[in-house]
Design a protein around this motif. Structure first.
Motif, PDB file in Angstrom:
ATOM      1  N   TRP A 106       0.855  -1.191   0.000  1.00  0.00           N
ATOM      2  CA  TRP A 106       0.000   0.000   0.000  1.00  0.00           C
ATOM      3  C   TRP A 106       0.892   1.243   0.000  1.00  0.00           C
ATOM      4  O   TRP A 106       1.740   1.389   0.878  1.00  0.00           O
ATOM      5  CB  TRP A 106      -0.925  -0.008   1.213  1.00  0.00           C
ATOM      6  N   ILE A 107       0.703   2.064  -0.995  1.00  0.00           N
ATOM      7  CA  ILE A 107       1.571   3.226  -1.190  1.00  0.00           C
ATOM      8  C   ILE A 107       0.723   4.498  -1.191  1.00  0.00           C
ATOM      9  O   ILE A 107      -0.287   4.587  -1.910  1.00  0.00           O
ATOM     10  CB  ILE A 107       2.324   3.094  -2.536  1.00  0.00           C
ATOM     11  N   LYS A 108       1.164   5.462  -0.395  1.00  0.00           N
ATOM     12  CA  LYS A 108       0.445   6.744  -0.340  1.00  0.00           C
ATOM     13  C   LYS A 108       0.701   7.510  -1.634  1.00  0.00           C
ATOM     14  O   LYS A 108       1.853   7.689  -2.043  1.00  0.00           O
ATOM     15  CB  LYS A 108       0.930   7.559   0.857  1.00  0.00           C
ATOM     16  N   ILE A 109      -0.382   7.950  -2.291  1.00  0.00           N
ATOM     17  CA  ILE A 109      -0.194   8.681  -3.546  1.00  0.00           C
ATOM     18  C   ILE A 109      -0.543  10.158  -3.433  1.00  0.00           C
ATOM     19  O   ILE A 109      -0.075  10.960  -4.240  1.00  0.00           O
ATOM     20  CB  ILE A 109      -0.972   8.043  -4.727  1.00  0.00           C
ATOM     21  N   VAL A 110      -1.359  10.517  -2.464  1.00  0.00           N
ATOM     22  CA  VAL A 110      -1.650  11.940  -2.284  1.00  0.00           C
ATOM     23  C   VAL A 110      -2.136  12.157  -0.845  1.00  0.00           C
ATOM     24  O   VAL A 110      -2.828  11.312  -0.285  1.00  0.00           O
ATOM     25  CB  VAL A 110      -2.690  12.448  -3.321  1.00  0.00           C
ATOM     26  N   SER A 111      -1.734  13.276  -0.264  1.00  0.00           N
ATOM     27  CA  SER A 111      -2.190  13.574   1.094  1.00  0.00           C
ATOM     28  C   SER A 111      -3.609  14.152   1.031  1.00  0.00           C
ATOM     29  O   SER A 111      -4.030  14.702   0.000  1.00  0.00           O
ATOM     30  CB  SER A 111      -1.225  14.531   1.793  1.00  0.00           C
ATOM     31  N   ILE A 112      -4.302  14.036   2.140  1.00  0.00           N
ATOM     32  CA  ILE A 112      -5.703  14.461   2.204  1.00  0.00           C
ATOM     33  C   ILE A 112      -5.878  15.912   1.757  1.00  0.00           C
ATOM     34  O   ILE A 112      -6.785  16.226   0.990  1.00  0.00           O
ATOM     35  CB  ILE A 112      -6.237  14.296   3.651  1.00  0.00           C
ATOM     36  N   ASP A 113      -5.003  16.795   2.228  1.00  0.00           N
ATOM     37  CA  ASP A 113      -5.177  18.224   1.934  1.00  0.00           C
ATOM     38  C   ASP A 113      -4.937  18.564   0.462  1.00  0.00           C
ATOM     39  O   ASP A 113      -5.333  19.628   0.002  1.00  0.00           O
ATOM     40  CB  ASP A 113      -4.285  19.068   2.847  1.00  0.00           C
ATOM     41  N   LYS A 114      -4.292  17.669  -0.281  1.00  0.00           N
ATOM     42  CA  LYS A 114      -4.032  17.957  -1.703  1.00  0.00           C
ATOM     43  C   LYS A 114      -4.983  17.214  -2.639  1.00  0.00           C
ATOM     44  O   LYS A 114      -4.895  17.349  -3.852  1.00  0.00           O
ATOM     45  CB  LYS A 114      -2.590  17.591  -2.041  1.00  0.00           C
ATOM     46  N   SER A 128      -8.241  16.729  -4.498  1.00  0.00           N
ATOM     47  CA  SER A 128      -9.361  17.561  -4.934  1.00  0.00           C
ATOM     48  C   SER A 128     -10.694  16.905  -4.616  1.00  0.00           C
ATOM     49  O   SER A 128     -10.850  15.691  -4.741  1.00  0.00           O
ATOM     50  CB  SER A 128      -9.264  17.799  -6.446  1.00  0.00           C
ATOM     51  N   LYS A 129     -11.647  17.713  -4.200  1.00  0.00           N
ATOM     52  CA  LYS A 129     -12.992  17.198  -3.954  1.00  0.00           C
ATOM     53  C   LYS A 129     -13.840  17.292  -5.222  1.00  0.00           C
ATOM     54  O   LYS A 129     -14.951  16.770  -5.276  1.00  0.00           O
ATOM     55  CB  LYS A 129     -13.630  17.965  -2.813  1.00  0.00           C
ATOM     56  N   GLU A 158     -18.251  11.548 -10.180  1.00  0.00           N
ATOM     57  CA  GLU A 158     -19.506  11.390  -9.445  1.00  0.00           C
ATOM     58  C   GLU A 158     -19.250  11.013  -7.983  1.00  0.00           C
ATOM     59  O   GLU A 158     -19.946  10.180  -7.413  1.00  0.00           O
ATOM     60  CB  GLU A 158     -20.396  10.358 -10.133  1.00  0.00           C
ATOM     61  N   GLY A 159     -18.197  11.592  -7.397  1.00  0.00           N
ATOM     62  CA  GLY A 159     -17.891  11.387  -5.982  1.00  0.00           C
ATOM     63  C   GLY A 159     -17.087  10.141  -5.668  1.00  0.00           C
ATOM     64  O   GLY A 159     -16.740   9.904  -4.518  1.00  0.00           O
TER      65      GLY A 159
END
Ligand code: FES
Length: 110
Positions: free
Chosen positions: A3-11, A13-14, A34-35
């Motif tokens: 399991w590899i982190k690809i993006v932090s929560i704050d970066k 996009s919603k 669509e979410g």
């Protein structure tokens, strides 16, 4: 499975997006539509175009070259295409979005 982190929560996009990420030497197409978030191989199996330059329609990613379509959940090509793209599991954790990459068989004993 690694399991590899690809993006932090704050970066992350919603809004809906399609982008290319490099993970462990693989080029991955990361999609929010669509979410829902999906990860599939970035190279189109038809002739190698980058799916990250395509667009989404009804749960499928559409290749920008010849408009073949692939289901974002299963990876299956549309009826008659007889092809598919690899899909990758995603896991949203407290610190970011992780992707699951299977270990190659020759690394199981390492
Ligand atoms: S390269 Fe993707 S449909 Fe032809």
């Amino acid at each position: 499975m690694n399991w590899i982190k690809i993006v932090s929560i704050d970066k992350l996009s919603k809004e809906d997006f399609i982008s290319k990420v490099n993970v462990s030497g693989k080029k991955i197409c990361l999609v929010r539509t669509e979410g829902n978030l999906f990860a599939v191989q970035n190279s189109c199996p038809h002739a190698g175009a980058q799916l990250s330059n395509g667009w989404c329609s009804k749960g499928k990613i559409v290749c920008p070259y010849h408009r073949q379509e692939f289901d974002l959940q299963t990876g299956r090509g549309a009826e008659g295409q007889r092809n598919y793209v690899d899909t990758y599991p995603l896991d949203m954790r407290k610190d970011g979005l992780y992707i699951g990459i299977k270990k190659p068989w020759w690394k199981f004993w390492q």
